[in-house]
Design a protein around this motif. Structure first.
Motif, PDB file in Angstrom:
ATOM      1  N   GLY A  37       0.889  -1.283  -0.140  1.00 17.41           N
ATOM      2  CA  GLY A  37      -0.011   0.086  -0.122  1.00 17.41           C
ATOM      3  C   GLY A  37       0.687   1.254   0.077  1.00 17.41           C
ATOM      4  N   TRP A  38       2.031   1.041   0.045  1.00 13.94           N
ATOM      5  CA  TRP A  38       3.229   2.333  -0.096  1.00 13.94           C
ATOM      6  C   TRP A  38       2.991   2.885  -1.533  1.00 13.94           C
ATOM      7  N   PRO A  39       3.271   4.103  -1.666  1.00 10.62           N
ATOM      8  CA  PRO A  39       3.543   5.021  -2.942  1.00 10.62           C
ATOM      9  C   PRO A  39       4.822   4.460  -3.486  1.00 10.62           C
ATOM     10  N   GLN A  40       4.820   4.894  -4.800  1.00  4.12           N
ATOM     11  CA  GLN A  40       6.145   4.460  -5.472  1.00  4.12           C
ATOM     12  C   GLN A  40       7.257   4.997  -4.845  1.00  4.12           C
ATOM     13  N   HIS A  41       7.418   6.265  -4.607  1.00  3.03           N
ATOM     14  CA  HIS A  41       8.368   6.989  -4.115  1.00  3.03           C
ATOM     15  C   HIS A  41       8.873   6.324  -2.720  1.00  3.03           C
ATOM     16  N   SER A  42       7.975   5.824  -2.007  1.00  2.60           N
ATOM     17  CA  SER A  42       8.449   5.155  -0.670  1.00  2.60           C
ATOM     18  C   SER A  42       8.956   3.826  -0.804  1.00  2.60           C
ATOM     19  N   VAL A  43       8.522   3.060  -1.726  1.00  2.93           N
ATOM     20  CA  VAL A  43       9.238   1.693  -2.334  1.00  2.93           C
ATOM     21  C   VAL A  43      10.723   2.207  -2.422  1.00  2.93           C
ATOM     22  N   ARG A  44      10.865   3.234  -3.391  1.00  2.00           N
ATOM     23  CA  ARG A  44      12.268   3.311  -3.840  1.00  2.00           C
ATOM     24  C   ARG A  44      12.994   3.967  -2.760  1.00  2.00           C
ATOM     25  N   GLY A  45      12.438   4.626  -1.699  1.00  3.91           N
ATOM     26  CA  GLY A  45      13.048   5.006  -0.416  1.00  3.91           C
ATOM     27  C   GLY A  45      13.447   3.928   0.343  1.00  3.91           C
ATOM     28  N   PHE A  46      12.646   2.864   0.333  1.00  5.85           N
ATOM     29  CA  PHE A  46      12.760   1.614   1.195  1.00  5.85           C
ATOM     30  C   PHE A  46      14.271   0.828   0.455  1.00  5.85           C
ATOM     31  N   PHE A  47      14.257   0.900  -0.915  1.00  2.74           N
ATOM     32  CA  PHE A  47      15.078   0.226  -1.286  1.00  2.74           C
ATOM     33  C   PHE A  47      16.807   0.934  -0.959  1.00  2.74           C
ATOM     34  N   ALA A  48      16.573   1.984  -1.038  1.00  2.00           N
ATOM     35  CA  ALA A  48      17.989   2.753  -0.839  1.00  2.00           C
ATOM     36  C   ALA A  48      18.172   3.057   0.735  1.00  2.00           C
ATOM     37  N   GLY A  49      17.313   3.536   1.837  1.00  2.00           N
ATOM     38  CA  GLY A  49      17.346   3.481   3.089  1.00  2.00           C
ATOM     39  C   GLY A  49      17.702   2.364   3.777  1.00  2.00           C
ATOM     40  N   VAL A  50      16.702   1.307   3.598  1.00  2.00           N
ATOM     41  CA  VAL A  50      16.710   0.025   4.505  1.00  2.00           C
ATOM     42  C   VAL A  50      17.441  -1.086   3.562  1.00  2.00           C
ATOM     43  N   VAL A  51      17.201  -1.357   2.418  1.00  2.00           N
ATOM     44  CA  VAL A  51      17.759  -2.531   1.830  1.00  2.00           C
ATOM     45  C   VAL A  51      19.297  -2.270   1.683  1.00  2.00           C
ATOM     46  N   ARG A  52      19.646  -1.000   0.954  1.00  2.00           N
ATOM     47  CA  ARG A  52      20.957  -0.858   0.592  1.00  2.00           C
ATOM     48  C   ARG A  52      21.944  -0.404   1.891  1.00  2.00           C
ATOM     49  N   LYS A  53      21.267   0.535   2.566  1.00  2.00           N
ATOM     50  CA  LYS A  53      22.274   1.095   3.490  1.00  2.00           C
ATOM     51  C   LYS A  53      22.035   0.531   4.957  1.00  2.00           C
ATOM     52  N   LYS A  54      20.980   0.152   5.556  1.00  2.00           N
ATOM     53  CA  LYS A  54      20.715  -0.324   6.730  1.00  2.00           C
ATOM     54  C   LYS A  54      21.014  -1.831   6.696  1.00  2.00           C
ATOM     55  N   LEU A  55      20.421  -2.511   5.730  1.00  2.00           N
ATOM     56  CA  LEU A  55      20.572  -4.148   5.764  1.00  2.00           C
ATOM     57  C   LEU A  55      21.901  -4.464   4.987  1.00  2.00           C
ATOM     58  N   LYS A  56      22.596  -3.485   4.164  1.00  2.00           N
ATOM     59  CA  LYS A  56      23.679  -3.496   3.417  1.00  2.00           C
ATOM     60  C   LYS A  56      23.533  -4.782   2.546  1.00  2.00           C
ATOM     61  N   LEU A  57      22.572  -4.934   1.792  1.00  2.00           N
ATOM     62  CA  LEU A  57      22.190  -5.881   1.012  1.00  2.00           C
ATOM     63  C   LEU A  57      22.481  -5.374  -0.412  1.00  2.00           C
ATOM     64  N   TYR A  58      22.891  -6.397  -1.624  1.00  6.28           N
ATOM     65  CA  TYR A  58      23.061  -5.843  -2.722  1.00  6.28           C
ATOM     66  C   TYR A  58      21.515  -6.208  -3.488  1.00  6.28           C
ATOM     67  N   LEU A  59      21.106  -5.075  -4.033  1.00  5.11           N
ATOM     68  CA  LEU A  59      19.800  -5.093  -4.665  1.00  5.11           C
ATOM     69  C   LEU A  59      20.137  -4.927  -6.160  1.00  5.11           C
ATOM     70  N   ASP A  60      19.789  -5.868  -6.811  1.00  9.75           N
ATOM     71  CA  ASP A  60      20.103  -6.020  -8.349  1.00  9.75           C
ATOM     72  C   ASP A  60      18.927  -5.495  -9.088  1.00  9.75           C
TER      73      ASP A  60
END
Length: 86
Positions: A37-60
Motif C-alpha cells: 500500500g506504499w506509494p512508488q516513491h516510498s518503495v524506492r526510498g525503502f530500497f535505498a534506505g533500508v535494503v542498501r544502507k541499513k541492511l547492506k544487501l546487494y539490490l540488483d
C-alpha cells in the motif's frame, strides 16, 4: 511487551517486501506497492534506505521485457558489503 532482538516481525511489511525481493525472479515496484500500500516513491526510498544502507544487501535490477525487476542478489563469496568495506 517483550521485544525481539532480531528487530523485524515476521508478518511486517518489511518482511513481506524482503521476501518478494529474495525470490529468484525478483519483483516489480508495482508488486510491492500492491503488497504494502506504499506509494512508488516510498518503495524506492525503502530500497535505498533500508535494503542498501541499513541492511547492506546487494539490490540488483534488470529490465525484462521492458519491465524493471528488482531482487536481492546473494554475494558470490559470502561476504556482505559491510564486511567488504572494512
Amino acid at each position: 511487551l517483550p521485544t525481539k532482538a532480531s528487530g523485524a516481525r515476521a508478518d511486517s511489511k518489511q518482511a513481506r517486501v524482503l521476501a518478494l525481493l529474495r525470490s529468484t525472479e525478483g519483483c516489480t515496484i508495482e508488486a510491492i506497492v500492491k503488497a504494502t500500500g506504499w506509494p512508488q516513491h516510498s518503495v524506492r526510498g525503502f530500497f535505498a534506505g533500508v535494503v542498501r544502507k541499513k541492511l547492506k544487501l546487494y539490490l540488483d535490477s534488470e529490465l525484462v521485457d521492458e519491465i524493471r525487476r528488482y531482487r536481492i542478489k546473494p554475494t558470490t563469496d559470502g561476504v556482505s558489503k559491510s564486511a567488504q568495506a572494512a
